[in-house]
Every structure is written in C-alpha cells, then in structure tokens.
Design an enzyme around this catalytic site. Sequence first.
Site, PDB file in Angstrom:
ATOM      1  N   SER A 238      35.724  33.006  38.434  1.00 39.57           N
ATOM      2  CA  SER A 238      37.274  33.201  38.076  1.00 39.57           C
ATOM      3  C   SER A 238      37.683  32.039  37.285  1.00 39.57           C
ATOM      4  CB  SER A 238      37.986  33.232  39.399  1.00 39.57           C
ATOM      5  OG  SER A 238      37.923  32.197  40.177  1.00 39.57           O
ATOM      6  N   LYS A 239      39.042  31.688  37.068  1.00 39.83           N
ATOM      7  CA  LYS A 239      39.637  30.860  36.371  1.00 39.83           C
ATOM      8  C   LYS A 239      39.083  29.381  37.231  1.00 39.83           C
ATOM      9  CE  LYS A 239      43.478  33.150  34.279  1.00 39.83           C
ATOM     10  NZ  LYS A 239      44.739  33.428  34.696  1.00 39.83           N
ATOM     11  N   ARG A 240      39.239  29.331  38.221  1.00 38.02           N
ATOM     12  CA  ARG A 240      38.833  28.141  39.208  1.00 38.02           C
ATOM     13  C   ARG A 240      37.489  27.717  38.511  1.00 38.02           C
ATOM     14  NH1 ARG A 240      36.318  29.486  43.687  1.00 38.02           N
ATOM     15  NH2 ARG A 240      36.494  31.490  43.420  1.00 38.02           N
ATOM     16  N   GLY A 242      36.908  26.930  35.493  1.00 34.75           N
ATOM     17  CA  GLY A 242      36.875  26.613  34.296  1.00 34.75           C
ATOM     18  C   GLY A 242      36.815  27.626  33.338  1.00 34.75           C
TER      19      GLY A 242
END
Length: 465
Positions: A238-240, A242
């Site tokens: 996910s966006k977490r 990067g």
Amino acid sequence: MSVRTRFAPSPTGFLHVGGARTALYCYLYAKRHQGQFILRVEDTDLERSTPEALEAILDGMAWLDLTPDEGPFYQTQRFDRYKQVIQEMLAVGTAYRCTCSKERLDALRETQMQNKEKPRYDGLCRDKHLPETAEPFVVRFKNPIGGDVVIDDQVLGQVIVSNDELDDLIIARTDGTPTYNFTVVVDDRDMGVTHVIRGNDHLNNTPRQINMLKALGASLPLYAHIPMILGDDGKKLSKRHGAVSVMQYRDEGYLPNALLNYLARLGWSYGDQEIFTLDEMIAYFDIADVNKSPAAFNTEKLRWLNHHYLVNQPAGYVASHLLWHMEQMGYDVSKGPALTAIVEAFRDRSYTLNEMAEKAYFCYHAPSEYDQDAYTKHVTPDVFPYLQQFVDKLSELSDWSTMAIHEVVQAVVAENQIKFPKLAQPVRIAITGSTNSPSIDVTLALIGKGESLRRLKKMLLNSNQ
Ligand code: GLU
C-alpha cells in the site's frame, strides 16, 4: 480458438504495481498465443471514477509500452447494451424484478445476523413475475438453487463454491443502471474473452459471474487469479510502503523495461533466470507457472535489475528515458554533451536515472565553489605547474577524444614523475567542484575542450590571486 485476454482497471486511482503486473501477465499470455490483449475501462462507478485516474492509468500503460490490441473500451459507453441484456434476461426468466423495500431488506438482514446466518436475499420476489409497472424495482439475477460452482482456476487449482452461498444478485438498480459484476459478465462475453487473469481479490465474484455467463448461454473463459503483492514487511502493498504507483517508479528513475522484468518475476518464474527480454517473457510466460502464494515487493532487487538494464541496454534507449529526468532537473540539454555520452560515462555507477542525472550536474554547470576539504587536500601550491603544463598540452590537442586526453594525462604524470592522483584530483576538482567523477579522460571528453580549459584556467587563476 484465438486467446483473448483483458485488463479491466477501474479508474478510481493510479495504476499501481499490482495492476501493472496483472496487465503484463494478460499481455504476455495473449502475445504468447498470438492472441489479443484488450483494455477495458470499468468506469461505471461514477462517484469514484475520475478523469485524472483514467489518465494516470493510460499514462502508466503507455510508459510501460503495454499497448492493447483492442480498446480502450469504456463501460460507460455501453449502457444501452447492458440494458438490452437485462431485458433479454427478464424475457427468458433468468432475471426478475424485485420491489422489496430497503426497510424490509434491513430487517431481513438484522434477523439473519441475530440467527448467526449469512445475510442474503431470501428470494421473496423471485417467482412473483412482477411487471415493469411495479416501480420502483431492482432487477435480480436468478441464481441457481442447489449445486456447486466449480472454478478450475489456472493458478489456485479447483475452487468449489456452493450455490447456497450465493443469493440473487442485483444486476440493475432502481434507476436502471447496471451493477459491477453484471457489466463484467456482459463485456467478457461480448468481447470474447477466453482467459480472465486478475487479482485474487476478485475470486469471490467469480462464482456469480460464472452463473450469469451460463445463464446467458456463453462459453466460460478460463480463470486465473493471481496472488496479491505484499510489501517487504509481509503486509498488503500500500501507499505506506512508498512507491506503489507505476509513474512514481518513473519519477524515481527506473526504466520501464526493468520494471516490467521485475514485475514479471514477481510471482512467476522460469527456472532461475532473472533477466528476460520482452520476447523471452512472451516466449516463456505461462499462467501455470504463476505462484500460488503472494510475492513480496523488494526494492533492492528492483534497483539491482534497473542497474543491470542501465548498463546493458543500448545507450540510445537509456538516453531517451534520461532526457525526461534531465528536463525535470532543469538542465538545458541542448547545451550539454550528447545524452548517449552521459549514459556511457555514468551507467556503471548508477542504479537509477535520477542518480545518473544528479551525477551529470557538472556537465551543465561549472562549479560555483570547490569542496573545501578536497581543495585543501589536493590543490596544494606545488600542483599548479603540473596543471599549467596540462592546460598547455590540452590546448594544442586537436583530437578531443578520451584516448588523446588520456595520453596527455600520462605524459604530464611521466614527465614530472608524479603519481597519477597528484594531477587527477586537482583536475577533477576544477571540473566538477569535488573529487567525484568518472575517470579524468572521460570527464574532460564529456564536457568538451572549451569548457574543460575554461574550468582548468579558472583554477589556475585562483592560484595567482
Ligand atoms: N475493475 C476491476 C479492478 O479494477 C477488475 C475486474 C476484473 O478484472 O474482472 O479491480
């Protein structure tokens, strides 16, 4: 029968690496079998679909050069077709009108939950044969009662779901608009899709879709549900983690074919081969070799592959992608060396195009100041005579080639019986401001005679002040 695959993104966000890998597998499989790769934009969710997301997806596909043979098709342009199929299903009785109110359905769900049953529609309107005048109504698919749906999944193996688990799905809302699973079914049938390759987050849609395809008398495609991509911490990517948008990898300096190679190997293998040309991927890719278990994204490996591609691809190819980064950095490429020369000079020491562009800074800018520590250490008063001699010899040079410059360096070192760094380090500092640069001959050849002499003379001028 010709193979037809489709990539069917919903334009509700950018093209992420999971989507790109799905698109790649669809593409490779179609190409391997001389079939067709179709792009279908599933944009019926008007609230969540945006033109920006659509553009981001098309940009990502274009950057990766995954060109569809057919499409893009847009589901929002096919509403008349969906309505037509709904009418046909109502006419033959594979779908029915349902007028159950929201209150009734809520109460039904409540009771089922209290009884620890799975919430599902109880089929109250199923055999009522309600007419068109019975507004407002939704249209439901008449799911078969009893029996199993067997999915012979090409990746997961056989998956069996009992029809009792499935209720009568709404295929048209009260305003007549079709729902997601239904549009997929109509399109897969109309587009003659033979292989549905998609993320396994869609597995629970498959039994419903199979039942609807059967009700439409369509031949069933083969299904292949590919596992998720995880971050290196084992959690869903996910966006977490990067970068997850394909275009962010472009921004960070990856070559599209390095990313494709990486994505191909992420969840698929062919012996222990790591590097594949696109033609090799097409020749070797088989759905049966896709792993059942999720793969973890590993940025280090992607960097390693990107480095390999930077080093081994034709300089012209690398340069064509470097250009974008040079422009992002604000370099005036018309005033610098040929980009292919920059690629040749820096590729051995670069892992990304960004790094390459950063290292090439001195090709566009004379140093405004020298690295103080390096200057104090290497530009001592005794080196100026050598530097002067070097400048004099270079001035006479008509052939400004790496080889000729190399000979001048050697000559000055030999005549003065000095060690190579005694000359090379001050020259580097004069040219780049610091001691980081490719070899001296390459560096000087790169920025040209005029600019090299200008920068060297500026350092000599300093010594006289
Ligand atoms: N539109 C779906 C998505 O973006 C894909 C549906 C499918 O492949 O059947 O997740």
